[in-house]
Design an enzyme around this catalytic site. Structure first.
Site, PDB file in Angstrom:
ATOM      1  N   VAL A 225      89.743  95.621  54.157  1.00  0.00           N
ATOM      2  CA  VAL A 225      91.154  95.260  54.382  1.00  0.00           C
ATOM      3  C   VAL A 225      92.049  96.053  53.437  1.00  0.00           C
ATOM      4  O   VAL A 225      91.895  95.992  52.220  1.00  0.00           O
ATOM      5  CB  VAL A 225      91.387  93.755  54.167  1.00  0.00           C
ATOM      6  CG1 VAL A 225      92.804  93.381  54.604  1.00  0.00           C
ATOM      7  CG2 VAL A 225      90.365  92.932  54.944  1.00  0.00           C
ATOM      8  N   SER A 226      92.985  96.782  53.995  1.00  0.00           N
ATOM      9  CA  SER A 226      93.904  97.612  53.212  1.00  0.00           C
ATOM     10  C   SER A 226      95.323  97.055  53.283  1.00  0.00           C
ATOM     11  O   SER A 226      95.770  96.616  54.347  1.00  0.00           O
ATOM     12  CB  SER A 226      93.902  99.049  53.751  1.00  0.00           C
ATOM     13  OG  SER A 226      94.938  99.807  53.151  1.00  0.00           O
ATOM     14  N   PRO A 227      96.064  97.112  52.156  1.00  0.00           N
ATOM     15  CA  PRO A 227      97.480  96.714  52.190  1.00  0.00           C
ATOM     16  C   PRO A 227      98.382  97.823  52.711  1.00  0.00           C
ATOM     17  O   PRO A 227      99.589  97.616  52.859  1.00  0.00           O
ATOM     18  CB  PRO A 227      97.773  96.434  50.711  1.00  0.00           C
ATOM     19  CG  PRO A 227      96.923  97.428  49.991  1.00  0.00           C
ATOM     20  CD  PRO A 227      95.648  97.522  50.798  1.00  0.00           C
TER      21      PRO A 227
ATOM     22  N   ASP B 103      92.298 104.385  51.275  1.00  0.00           N
ATOM     23  CA  ASP B 103      93.101 103.932  50.142  1.00  0.00           C
ATOM     24  C   ASP B 103      92.962 104.872  48.948  1.00  0.00           C
ATOM     25  O   ASP B 103      93.829 104.910  48.080  1.00  0.00           O
ATOM     26  CB  ASP B 103      92.684 102.516  49.715  1.00  0.00           C
ATOM     27  CG  ASP B 103      93.103 101.468  50.726  1.00  0.00           C
ATOM     28  OD1 ASP B 103      94.056 101.731  51.477  1.00  0.00           O
ATOM     29  OD2 ASP B 103      92.476 100.403  50.763  1.00  0.00           O
TER      30      ASP B 103
END
Length: 733
Positions: free
Chosen positions: A346-348, A459
């Site tokens: 999960v990446s912001p 990321d």
């Protein structure tokens, strides 16, 4: 990142403001204690933990890092401790040494059985505090200051929580947060069975689970929540220590609660104007009836010129910290933690991954650009400003947490419990159901990483491929904490979305089916990632076959997840019937074997005729600034490693109250203030400290000045503290 970062100070707008802050009037059923302590660590020369980039060296502070703790106890029974760190991950060595200190203080009250230490996974904190070589190569080995800051801070916040134990109640709430995370390895996720994927609306978990602590006498005193998104809003080129989006969210919520008591409400329940801060800053409770007349302000400012650097005491830095000045000795400090969950994929960076050379989306299957992984980067919502992306993702989590906090009505009731075991994952037998019936036995593998580990993720592309020898994690802790109908699964790694779902579902089924009525469908199960130690990623068997970064970083082979599910089922069964669990083989304590190649600070110096703390570049004479402007002052300084200013500050903005009283307004724990440190040359004993203040929309008109606190080292090794002050300047409407 492209362009010059532009930071806005805390700009938060509430989704709801509901006047039920005090919670239910139900009788208190637990003893609750909260604690918080500074763990910022060395802000210079030390490699940051997370991206494995040798070029990412700390040189200042974006905002400070903290350890936040809750203790929940039955009045005459069990108790559990959960510590949330503004750090990349927990460390086995840190955990061992914290437990040793707790044993010396409290005997067997707090042990590895009932103490959990978890990291938020910021990639902008000092490294060098883990014991395995593979994780400290880029930090030039072990960094004692990083390690000590964590051990000291964790111990102190647990002691605070222990001493604060008072009767209270806990409420739980859940809700969806849709715009704070995306799947960064969608091709791996799509390799999971279609029937399994069809059960879920999204390819990442969107649910936040929050618990609200209510003191019997004082009302709400804090909250902890779990939500999955990576701490990678700040990029691998960032040199400033930062708690990233989760650390920012915690700072926003603690400041929000502090301010809400002195204000009756807001002009509107939310704001669509990103330049407006609808939550009044604490400054308004410090300063009454500020001067508004521009001429009077200018005259006052002109009477305060910059001062020469002068000797000071360390206690002055601590006393000047804004939040220290606002503490009440008779009231519990509000503590809010934003904890990590199954964030593996999960990446912001929610805008997606793009090639920095062409601007086109990266290759879907491999996240490459013309075959090169180092050109593919994720973009956050504030792109190209990583500080703005951090603020936005932090604010989104904060807003959801406030909504859940204000509407929490379900009370936790029932037993407090825990189970823990050490498991050797290097050659563990795992029983798997066969398609035709029966069980087959497979084994995990000794820790190793695939080639894709070197490529990194969107990321942060990898720097190089680590090779593990004998020095690698193999013995891992697995742990369950229970508070009534809340069950926390503490895992020592980064589970992907689907891996986390499978673990939660398996343990929920085990608790309900074998619980004899103790648990029903209303049991709340959360995963606390990166807890107690670190062993990289855990994917599903299907995701492992794709061998993207997460699969290649699943150390113990394709059956790693099945091994975790098997071992957590054992803990769940023991939790239900109160059975003792075999402790398993203890992990090694490698402190005496650590090697550090980081050079010490030899000496600090200034040019002839210049004192430490002297202003090198001042604000313009008779200057007036407006909200939104950037004010910058540079001082002659010394290496921040000489004194970490723990629970203090390197930088301070003061506001003039009356004719000659300066009060703290903002410090280096504020999102709008940056402390930047640099040397004019790599081996120079001289250094500069630049304080940048982006004036927030909520700042009151008045006369301000900027101050810098530091400590210098002499040739004989003595440390001397100093302070410097800029000329005064005006902030006008």
């Amino acid at each position: 990142m492209e362009g010059q970062p532009v930071v806005t100070c805390l700009s938060v707008f509430l989704l709801l403001f509901i006047q039920n802050i005090g919670g239910s009037s139900s009788a208190s059923n637990y003893l609750i204690g909260l604690g918080s302590y500074d763990i910022t660590g060395p802000a210079a020369d030390v490699n940051m933990m997370g991206y494995a980039s040798a070029e990412q060296i700390a040189s200042g502070v974006h905002f400070r890092l903290r350890a936040r703790t809750f203790i929940v106890a039955e009045p005459q029974g069990n108790r559990v401790v959960f510590v949330n760190l503004d750090a990349c991950m927990a460390s086995q060595l840190v955990t061992i040494k914290v437990l040793e200190r707790l044993k010396a203080r409290y005997g067997d009250l707090y042990t590895e059985q009932n103490v959990a230490i978890s990291g938020i996974h910021t990639h902008a904190g000092p490294g060098g505090y883990l014991q395995y070589v593979v994780y400290i190569v880029t930090s030039l080995g072990f960094v004692r200051q990083s390690f000590d800051a964590l051990v000291d801070g964790i111990e102190k916040c647990i002691v605070q929580a222990h001493e604060n134990l008072q009767p209270g109640s806990i409420y739980i709430n859940k809700g969806e947060l849709l715009d704070a995370g995306v799947n960064r390895s969608p091709s791996s996720y799509l390799n999971n069975p279609a029937a399994e994927r069809s059960k879920y609306k999204y390819d990442v978990d969107k649910e936040m689970t929050l618990i609200k602590f209510v003191n019997e006498e004082w009302g709400p005193i804090g909250s902890f929540n779990w939500f999955a998104t990576h701490g990678t809003s700040m990029s691998r080129t960032n040199p400033l220590i930062s708690g990233d989006n989760k650390g920012a969210a915690a700072r926003f919520m603690e400041d929000w609660f502090e301010q809400r008591g002195s204000h009756n409400g807001f002009n509107s329940p939310y704001s669509n104007n990103p330049g407006t801060d609808r939550v009044p800053r604490r400054i308004s409770s410090l300063v009454h009836n500020p001067l508004e007349n521009g001429n009077e302000l200018m005259k006052l400012a002109a009477s305060f010129e910059r001062s020469e650097g002068r000797p000071a005491t360390r206690s002055l830095s601590v006393a000047s910290r804004v939040r220290n000045a606002l503490k009440r000795a008779d009231k519990p400090q509000f503590v809010s933690a934003f904890c990590q969950s199954n964030c593996g994929d999960v990446s912001p960076n929610v805008l997606g991954a793009f090639c920095i050379d062409s601007g086109l989306p990266c290759d879907f299957n491999q996240s490459t650009c013309n075959g090169k992984n180092e050109l593919c980067y994720g973009r956050g919502p504030g792109y190209p400003d990583e500080f703005e992306s951090t603020r936005i993702i932090g604010e989104r989590q904060f807003r959801k947490a406030v909504e859940l906090f204000n509407t929490a009505t379900e009370q936790l009731t029932g037993k407090v419990g825990y189970k823990h075991a050490y498991v050797d994952f290097s050659n563990l037998e795992v029983g798997l159901p066969k398609r035709g019936g029966g069980t087959e036995v497979v084994k995990t593998c000794p820790a190793a990483m695939g080639f894709a580990f070197a490529a990194g993720t969107t990321d942060g592309p990898g720097a190089f491929d680590f090779k593990q020898g004998d020095d690698k994690p193999s013995i891992l802790p697995v742990q369950i904490l229970r508070i009534g109908q809340l069950v926390i699964l503490n895992v020592p790694g980064e589970f992907t979305t689907m891996a986390g779902r499978r673990l939660r579902d398996a343990i929920k089924m085990a608790l309900i089916s074998g619980g004899g009525g103790q648990f029903n469908s209303n049991v709340h199960i959360v995963i606390a990632g990166l807890t107690n130690t670190y062993s990289q990623y855990v994917t599903t068997f299907d995701e492992y076959q794709v061998q993207r970064y997460e699969g290649a970083s699943t150390l113990y082979g394709p059956h790693t997840l099945s091994a975790y599910i098997q071992e957590f089922k054992k803990l769940a069964a023991a939790l239900i019937i109160g059975q003792t669990v075999m402790p398993g083989p203890p992990p090694p304590d490698l402190l005496d074997k650590q090697i550090s190649l980081l050079p010490p600070v030899v000496v600090d110096a200034t040019p002839l005729g210049v004192k430490f703390g002297d202003v090198k570049t001042d604000v313009p004479q008779n200057s007036t600034f407006k909200r939104g402007d950037m004010v910058a002052v540079t001082f002659w300084s010394a290496c921040p490693r000489n004194d970490l200013m723990t629970e203090g500050t390197f930088a301070l903005v003061e506001l003039l109250q009356g004719q000659n009283t300066w009060v703290p307004a903002y410090d280096d724990d504020d999102f709008c203030l940056k402390f930047k440190w640099s040397r004019p040359a790599k081996l120079s004993p001289q250094s500069h400290a630049t304080v940048e203040w982006k004036i927030p929309e909520s700042a009151v008109s008045g006369v301000y000045r900027i101050r810098h606190f530091g400590a210098s080292k002499s040739l004989v090794g003595s440390i001397s503290h100093f302070i410097g002050s800029s000329s005064a300047f005006v902030v006008a409407n």
